[in-house]
Design an enzyme around this catalytic site. Structure first.
Site, short mmCIF file in Angstrom:
data_model
loop_
_atom_site.label_atom_id
_atom_site.label_comp_id
_atom_site.label_asym_id
_atom_site.label_seq_id
_atom_site.Cartn_x
_atom_site.Cartn_y
_atom_site.Cartn_z
N GLY A 105 0.83 -1.21 0.00
CA GLY A 105 0.00 0.00 0.00
C GLY A 105 0.86 1.25 0.00
N SER A 106 0.34 2.29 0.66
CA SER A 106 0.93 3.63 0.50
C SER A 106 2.35 3.78 1.00
CB SER A 106 0.04 4.66 1.20
OG SER A 106 -1.21 4.70 0.55
N VAL A 107 2.82 2.87 1.86
CA VAL A 107 4.22 2.99 2.28
C VAL A 107 5.16 2.87 1.08
CG1 VAL A 107 3.99 2.25 4.70
CG2 VAL A 107 4.23 0.53 2.91
#
Lengths: 116, 568
Positions: free
Chosen positions: B286-288
């Protein structure tokens, strides 16, 4: 002057050429000291052997005892080593701290240089 | 007519001669021709080979605290042929060995000459059994592996089987070093098992295994495990992973997996609980993952740090439309805003400027699709399709950390790379072996620059903005400036046929932002509150706070702020 003949050896008149010396049988009584000496030597050797055996056996017993003692100490060392390892686990230290009324701080203040 | 007496004597002598010849021939056959065979047979009966097990090396943490050690123990066995009273013996052994009488009776009456009754029992227990003086009961030296911390770092350490061989974790990976070399003893014994004096006695001493010193800090590991367990419970999650690393060396200070298990009783553990999920399991980050898109874009110069992007609320890539986690109108954003606010659309627009080929190259340079170099058993290299096989929508998913799969350690390694000025260092769990009381250090295997120092510094400042005023405010630590990123990723369905409604929440970052000393990756599997900033950031803060205090990391100057069009 007549020379007395030696009891063990008799000088015979030469038959043809030279002299012949005949060895007469020894008397039985002269063998006794030799047998006694031999027996004494054997007995002494046996005593020395028995003594040496006793020393070796004693040493073996001491060695066995020391080996047992070393094993016991080694086992004790291992037991203590495990105990130290268990006592230094964080789980136990935290539990001990809790029992002593300690706990994690609810508020932490970090001291450091003031930055703008 | 009777034969003459002389002939009979001759015949008798002839017969005797023949008999003697036969005996002599047999004698020659036995003593000359077959001598070696019979000697071997005799030796087989008299000479007993006894294996002398080697003591397995100890595993220490970085401060030389014992995490795994071997202690002398005994296996108790029975020779059922020599057991005179199986029922009585079983009853007496039950009290000492703590086994069921029926089980013992079965072993004591088995139609064999050797039956194990108990393995790796403590010496005190073995001595109690010995004092019973039961016929047909014997003992074999058999060291016992013990993990004094019980479940502490269990998935990292692994465990050994009853034969003393490593079966999982570092115990398996380093088995050759830890196991040493078993010795053996050849001894001549009489039928009663007593050594024959002056008989053959050959002893080859065993060689003790070497000791291993890990990079793990047992205090940080313990705290990470406890904090993770609390976070999993608080969030009603399935489990989670926490990794704590030193960015400059790649040293893993803690690698916690929940649920855990006790390696002292690994046979009772769920198989899934014994996996070191930080290394063996993959997830869509995801956004990491946006940190890679931003790093690549800055490194390649496709976007300026002050450049204004007009970011719409929705954006089409291929046949899919991508939006933001929280609805908003079209906004002007800098790349810093994109990262700090975790804008999906802004990240996709940035990635499009970069192009799929360069994005793919940077993903691989940061370590995706290959093993990290930690060489842990069962390590996954993740899933990153070759760029030529990407879907039309891949430029919408991959920059956001969906459509790829990585291990938590790979993801932590990405942030460690940014924290160490753009140089990727292979993570390591083992500092080295103990030789003559000194640690023989192992050098990291990978040490390569991925992005420039300038890019790493800019991305660090973006990540610091994400924590100070973006989606990661829950990760703020009093007294320290933290750089990090939230991640909220949907879990794919089995067989990669779309996504489920379950999420993985994560927060990965480092501190102090200007002079990073510690990287922490906090990942929670299927939390009730799906957002990484809510479910995982508090866990990150808790673990990072402890690690910084424990390692006595001083505070550092805050990073210089970057231009923002969204946040004041």
């Amino acid at each position: 002057m007549a020379v007395a003949a030696r009891p063990a050896d008799v000088l015979l008149q030469p038959q043809r050429t030279g002299a012949v010396v005949r060895r007469l049988p020894r008397r039985r009584g002269r063998r006794v000291p030799f047998a006694m000496v031999a027996a004494a030597v054997v007995a002494a050797l046996l005593i020395v052997l028995a003594g040496a055996q006793a020393i070796v056996s004693q040493g073996a017993f001491q060695l066995s005892e020391l080996t047992d003692r070393a094993q016991r100490l080694e086992a004790e060392s291992d037991r203590l080593r495990l105990r130290v390892a268990r006592l230094s686990t964080p789980d136990r230290i935290v539990a001990a701290g809790r029992r002593a009324g300690l706990g994690m701080p609810t508020q932490v203040e970090t001291l450091g240089k003031e930055y703008p | 007519m009777k034969p003459p007496p002389g002939a009979r004597v001759v015949a008798l002598f002839g017969l005797m001669a023949l008999a003697l010849a036969a005996v002599a021939t047999r004698l020659v056959l036995l003593q000359v021709r077959d001598a070696a065979t019979y000697e071997a047979l005799a030796a087989e009966q008299r000479v007993r080979r006894i294996a002398l097990p080697a003591e397995r090396g100890t595993i220490y943490d970085r401060s030389m605290h014992e995490l795994a050690l071997s202690l002398p123990a005994k296996a108790v066995y029975a020779d059922p042929a020599l057991v005179s009273d199986p029922v009585g013996s079983a009853d007496r052994l039950t009290e000492v060995l703590g086994l069921r009488p029926a089980e013992l009776r079965e072993a004591l009456t088995a139609p064999s000459r050797f039956e194990y009754l108990a393995r790796a029992v403590d010496l005190s227990v073995a001595n109690r059994v010995r004092s019973l003086n039961l016929p047909g009961i014997g003992f074999i030296d058999e060291p016992k592996r013990t993990y004094p911390g019980d479940s502490l770092a269990a998935q990292v350490l692994g465990f050994v089987g009853v034969d003393g061989a490593g079966l999982a974790g570092l115990e398996l990976q380093w088995n050759d070093v830890l196991a040493g070399r078993p010795g053996r003893m050849l001894v001549e014994q009489d039928p009663d098992g007593q050594s024959i004096p002056q008989g053959r006695l050959e002893v080859e001493q065993p060689r003790r295994g070497r000791d291993l010193v890990l990079t793990i800090d047992k205090d940080v590991q313990y705290f990470a495990e406890r904090a993770l367990a609390r976070a999993v419970q608080r969030n009603g999650a399935l489990g989670g992973t926490v990794i704590v690393m030193e960015p400059s060396t790649g040293d893993v200070l803690a690698m916690a997996t929940n649920p855990g298990f006790d390696p002292n009783a690994f046979t009772e553990a769920e198989a899934s609980a014994t996996r070191n999920r930080g290394v063996t399991d993959v997830y869509e980050p995801g956004s990491v993952n946006k940190v890679i898109t931003a790093s690549a874009a800055l490194e390649e110069g496709v976007i300026g740090i002050r450049e204004r992007l007009w970011v719409p609320p929705r954006y089409q890539v291929g046949d899919a439309v991508f939006g933001e986690a929280h609805p908003r109108p079209t906004m002007a954003m800098t790349l810093t805003d994109v990262i700090a606010e975790s804008s999906n659309v802004g990240t996709i627009m940035t990635a499009e400027r970069l192009g799929s080929e360069r994005l793919d190259a940077y993903l691989r340079d940061f370590g995706f699709g290959v093993e990290t170099g930690i060489r842990f058993p069962g390590e996954s290299d993740g899933i990153l399709m070759p760029e030529e096989e990407w879907w039309t929508t891949s430029m919408g998913t991959i920059p956001l950390g969906q459509g790829i799969a990585v291990t938590p350690l790979q993801m932590a390694s990405v942030y460690a790379t940014v924290a160490s000025d753009g140089v990727r260092v292979a993570p390591r769990l083992v500092r080295g072996t103990l030789e003559d009381g000194e640690v023989r250090e192992r050098e990291p295997e990978v040490h390569e620059r991925v992005v420039s120092t300038r890019t790493a510094s800019l991305v660090t400042r973006m990540l610091a903005e994400a924590v100070s005023s973006g989606t990661g405010t829950e990760a703020q630590l009093p007294g320290y400036w933290v750089a990090g990123k939230t991640g909220t990723a949907r879990k794919p369905l089995e067989g990669a046929l779309g996504y489920s409604d379950e999420y993985v929440a994560s927060f990965i970052g480092f501190a102090p932002a200007r002079d990073p000393a510690v990287v922490v990756a906090a990942i929670i599997d299927e939390p009730d509150t799906v957002y990484g900033g809510v479910a995982a950031a508090p866990l990150f803060r808790e673990v990072m706070g402890f690690a910084l205090a424990h390692l006595r990391v001083p505070t550092a100057e805050p990073p210089d702020p970057l231009p923002s069009l969204v946040r004041g």
